[in-house]
Design a protein around this motif. Structure first.
Motif, mmCIF file in Angstrom:
data_model
loop_
_atom_site.group_PDB
_atom_site.id
_atom_site.type_symbol
_atom_site.label_atom_id
_atom_site.label_comp_id
_atom_site.label_asym_id
_atom_site.label_seq_id
_atom_site.Cartn_x
_atom_site.Cartn_y
_atom_site.Cartn_z
ATOM 1 N N PHE A 1 6.128 42.819 50.730
ATOM 2 C CA PHE A 1 5.618 43.196 49.418
ATOM 3 C C PHE A 1 4.171 42.767 49.214
ATOM 4 C CE2 PHE A 1 10.285 42.499 48.602
ATOM 5 C CZ PHE A 1 10.611 43.850 48.652
ATOM 6 N N SER A 2 3.404 42.697 50.286
ATOM 7 C CA SER A 2 2.001 42.272 50.173
ATOM 8 C C SER A 2 1.160 43.260 49.378
ATOM 9 C CB SER A 2 1.392 42.044 51.555
ATOM 10 O OG SER A 2 1.366 43.256 52.289
ATOM 11 N N ASP A 3 1.543 44.518 49.334
ATOM 12 C CA ASP A 3 0.795 45.520 48.577
ATOM 13 C C ASP A 3 1.240 45.607 47.119
ATOM 14 O OD1 ASP A 3 -0.661 46.152 50.828
ATOM 15 O OD2 ASP A 3 0.615 47.845 51.386
ATOM 16 N N SER A 4 2.326 44.933 46.768
ATOM 17 C CA SER A 4 2.829 44.942 45.392
ATOM 18 C C SER A 4 2.166 43.816 44.606
ATOM 19 C CB SER A 4 4.345 44.760 45.377
ATOM 20 O OG SER A 4 4.977 45.793 46.088
ATOM 21 N N THR A 5 2.216 43.934 43.273
ATOM 22 C CA THR A 5 1.630 42.909 42.407
ATOM 23 C C THR A 5 2.580 42.554 41.282
ATOM 24 O OG1 THR A 5 0.525 44.590 41.068
ATOM 25 C CG2 THR A 5 -0.752 43.642 42.878
#
Length: 182
Positions: free
Chosen positions: A49-53
């Protein structure tokens, strides 16, 4: 210290940390804008989930991302492994679902180092994790490393491995308090 022991590789294993399954469609997770998300990366894995915020993810992205390892809050493992929707995930099929207390993923200071060691030792067998809450004669290894424990803030992993050591060494990551050389 721990990231130095993690073997360098082109394709890192994928992992995620789940705080809670909030409903049938979303979960609270360690995303790219959170300290917990960075801890996964420091432990030598790619955060699913590195691209999620903002700490919220759609569960369909968990299924689509198919992580190799799932780390989750205490009590969540049974919900994940017992849910037929997650039965085909690599982490579930390979029994790579581990509980780590949520507070350990958010604390800074020495607990941060201990948590990175716990994460890494679950994935890389050459890194041994010694639980600071266990007696000194016991050593936790990969199969039991990420247990739910609340590590005291005064403990941090250290190693007597010289800087020239190779990552494939079997040097344990201990939880002895860090002391600066004089």
């Amino acid at each position: 210290e721990v990231s130095r022991l993690v073997p360098e590789q082109e394709n890192k294993p994928t992992a995620c940390y789940l705080y809670s399954l909030t409903d049938a469609e979303t979960a609270r997770a360690a995303t790219g804008d959170m300290l917990a998300g960075k801890l996964i990366e420091y432990a030598g894995m790619t955060n699913n989930f590195s691209d999620s915020t903002d700490g919220t993810v759609k569960l369909e992205s968990l299924i689509f991302g198919n992580p190799d390892y799932i780390f989750c809050n205490t009590g969540l493992k049974a919900q994940i492994t017992g849910n037929s929707a997650y039965a085909e995930l690599n982490a579930v099929k390979n029994n790579h679902v581990y509980e780590i207390e949520a507070s350990a993923m958010n604390r800074q200071g020495h607990t941060l180092f201990d948590t990175v060691a716990r994460l890494a030792s679950a994935v890389y067998p050459e890194i041994e994790y010694s639980d600071p809450n266990a007696s000194t004669s016991q050593s936790s290894t990969t199969s039991s490393a990420p247990q739910n424990s609340s590590a005291p803030a005064s403990s941090a992993p250290s190693s007597s491995t010289p800087a020239s050591s190779t990552p494939s060494s079997s040097t344990p990551v201990s939880s002895a308090p860090y002391s600066r050389p004089n």
